[in-house]
Design a protein around this motif. Structure first.
Motif, mmCIF file in Angstrom:
data_model
loop_
_atom_site.group_PDB
_atom_site.id
_atom_site.type_symbol
_atom_site.label_atom_id
_atom_site.label_comp_id
_atom_site.label_asym_id
_atom_site.label_seq_id
_atom_site.Cartn_x
_atom_site.Cartn_y
_atom_site.Cartn_z
ATOM 1 N N TRP A 136 0.966 -1.325 0.015
ATOM 2 C CA TRP A 136 0.175 0.000 0.002
ATOM 3 C C TRP A 136 0.955 1.272 0.017
ATOM 4 C CZ3 TRP A 136 -0.959 2.818 5.064
ATOM 5 C CH2 TRP A 136 -1.465 3.883 4.939
ATOM 6 N N ALA A 137 1.937 1.321 0.783
ATOM 7 C CA ALA A 137 2.792 2.649 0.879
ATOM 8 C C ALA A 137 3.633 2.922 -0.124
ATOM 9 C CB ALA A 137 3.750 2.195 2.209
ATOM 10 N N TYR A 138 4.343 1.537 -0.940
ATOM 11 C CA TYR A 138 5.316 1.918 -2.034
ATOM 12 C C TYR A 138 4.705 1.626 -3.396
ATOM 13 C CZ TYR A 138 8.400 2.389 1.749
ATOM 14 O OH TYR A 138 9.269 2.654 2.699
ATOM 15 N N VAL A 139 3.695 1.029 -3.616
ATOM 16 C CA VAL A 139 3.221 0.587 -5.014
ATOM 17 C C VAL A 139 2.249 1.868 -5.704
ATOM 18 C CG1 VAL A 139 1.807 -0.776 -6.395
ATOM 19 C CG2 VAL A 139 3.233 -1.778 -4.725
ATOM 20 N N PRO A 140 2.992 2.341 -6.633
ATOM 21 C CA PRO A 140 2.053 3.603 -7.150
ATOM 22 C C PRO A 140 0.506 3.198 -7.313
ATOM 23 C CG PRO A 140 3.972 3.155 -8.524
ATOM 24 C CD PRO A 140 3.746 2.035 -7.708
ATOM 25 N N GLU A 141 -0.293 4.391 -7.230
ATOM 26 C CA GLU A 141 -1.789 4.141 -7.396
ATOM 27 C C GLU A 141 -2.217 3.457 -8.655
ATOM 28 O OE1 GLU A 141 -3.839 7.691 -6.057
ATOM 29 O OE2 GLU A 141 -2.698 7.990 -4.312
ATOM 30 N N ASN A 142 -1.539 3.827 -9.791
ATOM 31 C CA ASN A 142 -2.333 3.430 -11.189
ATOM 32 C C ASN A 142 -1.905 1.999 -11.164
ATOM 33 O OD1 ASN A 142 0.626 3.459 -11.448
ATOM 34 N ND2 ASN A 142 0.640 4.944 -13.229
ATOM 35 N N TRP A 143 -0.837 1.372 -10.512
ATOM 36 C CA TRP A 143 -0.601 -0.166 -10.254
ATOM 37 C C TRP A 143 -1.706 -0.797 -9.561
ATOM 38 C CZ3 TRP A 143 5.135 -1.544 -9.916
ATOM 39 C CH2 TRP A 143 5.858 -1.105 -11.067
ATOM 40 N N LEU A 144 -2.140 -0.371 -8.639
ATOM 41 C CA LEU A 144 -3.093 -0.794 -7.448
ATOM 42 C C LEU A 144 -4.450 -0.687 -8.263
ATOM 43 C CD1 LEU A 144 -2.465 0.776 -4.087
ATOM 44 C CD2 LEU A 144 -2.001 -1.529 -4.771
ATOM 45 N N GLN A 145 -4.751 0.053 -9.088
ATOM 46 C CA GLN A 145 -5.939 0.380 -9.783
ATOM 47 C C GLN A 145 -6.018 -0.818 -10.963
ATOM 48 O OE1 GLN A 145 -6.625 4.460 -10.758
ATOM 49 N NE2 GLN A 145 -6.987 5.108 -8.408
ATOM 50 N N ALA A 146 -4.828 -0.861 -11.378
ATOM 51 C CA ALA A 146 -4.670 -1.634 -12.495
ATOM 52 C C ALA A 146 -5.017 -3.177 -12.258
ATOM 53 C CB ALA A 146 -3.387 -1.829 -13.290
ATOM 54 N N ILE A 147 -4.750 -3.660 -10.889
ATOM 55 C CA ILE A 147 -5.155 -5.210 -10.630
ATOM 56 C C ILE A 147 -6.430 -4.983 -10.026
ATOM 57 C CG2 ILE A 147 -2.647 -5.728 -10.303
ATOM 58 C CD1 ILE A 147 -2.778 -5.274 -7.345
ATOM 59 N N GLY A 148 -7.220 -3.813 -9.792
ATOM 60 C CA GLY A 148 -8.425 -4.070 -9.266
ATOM 61 C C GLY A 148 -8.713 -3.549 -7.916
ATOM 62 N N ILE A 149 -7.563 -2.871 -7.215
ATOM 63 C CA ILE A 149 -7.591 -2.253 -5.942
ATOM 64 C C ILE A 149 -8.048 -0.859 -6.153
ATOM 65 C CG2 ILE A 149 -6.675 -2.090 -3.788
ATOM 66 C CD1 ILE A 149 -4.997 -4.456 -4.358
ATOM 67 N N PHE A 150 -9.337 -0.432 -5.685
ATOM 68 C CA PHE A 150 -9.634 1.203 -5.753
ATOM 69 C C PHE A 150 -9.962 1.707 -4.586
ATOM 70 C CE2 PHE A 150 -10.944 -0.750 -9.959
ATOM 71 C CZ PHE A 150 -10.420 -0.235 -10.688
ATOM 72 N N TYR A 151 -10.187 1.008 -3.401
ATOM 73 C CA TYR A 151 -10.540 1.516 -2.138
ATOM 74 C C TYR A 151 -9.255 1.191 -1.128
ATOM 75 C CZ TYR A 151 -12.550 2.618 2.204
ATOM 76 O OH TYR A 151 -12.698 3.368 3.596
ATOM 77 N N TYR A 152 -8.603 2.485 -0.663
ATOM 78 C CA TYR A 152 -7.593 2.126 0.201
ATOM 79 C C TYR A 152 -7.473 3.515 0.916
ATOM 80 C CZ TYR A 152 -5.266 3.770 -3.944
ATOM 81 O OH TYR A 152 -4.929 4.570 -5.407
ATOM 82 N N PRO A 153 -6.881 3.715 1.976
ATOM 83 C CA PRO A 153 -6.588 4.851 2.693
ATOM 84 C C PRO A 153 -5.558 5.680 1.815
ATOM 85 C CG PRO A 153 -6.389 3.184 4.023
ATOM 86 C CD PRO A 153 -6.492 2.486 2.990
ATOM 87 N N ASN A 154 -5.574 6.991 2.165
ATOM 88 C CA ASN A 154 -4.796 7.973 1.477
ATOM 89 C C ASN A 154 -3.398 7.611 1.931
ATOM 90 O OD1 ASN A 154 -3.453 10.137 0.531
ATOM 91 N ND2 ASN A 154 -4.920 11.749 1.439
ATOM 92 N N LYS A 155 -2.457 7.678 0.892
ATOM 93 C CA LYS A 155 -0.791 7.408 1.143
ATOM 94 C C LYS A 155 -0.266 8.371 2.332
ATOM 95 C CE LYS A 155 -0.499 4.792 -2.283
ATOM 96 N NZ LYS A 155 0.503 3.732 -2.859
ATOM 97 N N TYR A 156 -1.010 9.402 2.576
ATOM 98 C CA TYR A 156 -0.543 10.430 3.888
ATOM 99 C C TYR A 156 -0.456 9.733 5.074
ATOM 100 C CZ TYR A 156 -1.215 13.433 7.600
ATOM 101 O OH TYR A 156 -1.094 14.215 9.088
ATOM 102 N N TRP A 157 -1.414 8.508 5.298
ATOM 103 C CA TRP A 157 -1.527 7.984 6.462
ATOM 104 C C TRP A 157 -0.269 6.950 6.537
ATOM 105 C CZ3 TRP A 157 -3.703 10.071 10.112
ATOM 106 C CH2 TRP A 157 -4.811 10.816 9.743
ATOM 107 N N ALA A 158 0.272 6.497 5.442
ATOM 108 C CA ALA A 158 1.352 5.512 5.379
ATOM 109 C C ALA A 158 2.739 6.301 6.157
ATOM 110 C CB ALA A 158 1.909 5.140 4.065
ATOM 111 N N LEU A 159 2.639 7.414 6.170
ATOM 112 C CA LEU A 159 3.822 8.203 6.882
ATOM 113 C C LEU A 159 3.425 8.824 8.262
ATOM 114 C CD1 LEU A 159 6.929 9.030 6.290
ATOM 115 C CD2 LEU A 159 5.888 11.274 5.466
#
Length: 171
Positions: A72-95
């Motif tokens: 969640w923290a390191y994979v770019p958002e477009n890669w996550l959306q390409a594999i079908g993951i659209f709902y996840y918390p904002n990357k701000y919270w990873a830090l």
């Protein structure tokens, strides 16, 4: 005679050596596969302990949660959306969450040290010299010179004795 040897080997969970004059020397062992005869394995305590199971599940859960966090923290958002993951918390919270956690632990440690300093009396207080647990040295009178001397009871050394030992010129 056959029945007594069977009964003897089944009822006793230890090795039996007999040197009877009527019989030859016999050594009987339990069958390791016969758990019912030995008394072991019938108590119902089979399998791992619950603490072992909880530890195993906890370690697996920690590894899986860490892997998901890093994905969640390191994979770019477009890669996550390409594999079908659209709902996840904002990357701000990873830090933000690890930072808030570290700051909270640091402030808790500082608060603990501060409370200890506040509850400690100042060095000029007489409570640092005497308190309810202080013991005055008892008068020790040796009995005779030839006898063994007993050990003196434990006591505190007075501040005047300490000052004499440390600050008086002894030459």
């Amino acid at each position: 005679m056959q029945g007594t040897e069977d009964l003897h080997s089944v009822s006793s969970p230890r090795r039996v050596l007999s040197f009877s004059k009527r019989r030859k020397a016999t050594v009987s062992f339990l069958d390791p596969d016969d758990k019912a005869a030995s008394g072991f394995g019938v108590s119902g305590d089979h399998g791992p302990k619950s603490s072992e199971v909880y530890g195993f599940v906890g370690s697996i859960t920690t590894v899986v949660a860490t892997a998901i966090f890093f994905v969640w923290a390191y994979v770019p958002e477009n890669w996550l959306q390409a594999i079908g993951i659209f709902y996840y918390p904002n990357k701000y919270w990873a830090l933000a969450v690890p930072t808030y956690g570290m700051v909270t632990i640091l402030l808790a440690l500082l608060f603990y040290v501060g409370l200890n300093f506040m509850s400690t009396p100042p060095p000029t207080s007489l409570n640092t010299i005497f308190d309810e647990f202080s013991r005055e040295p008892s008068t020790f009178i040796p009995s005779r010179e030839g006898d063994e001397q007993p050990i003196e009871p434990i006591s505190d050394i007075g501040i005047n004795r300490i000052n004499d030992l440390m600050f008086n010129d002894v030459k």
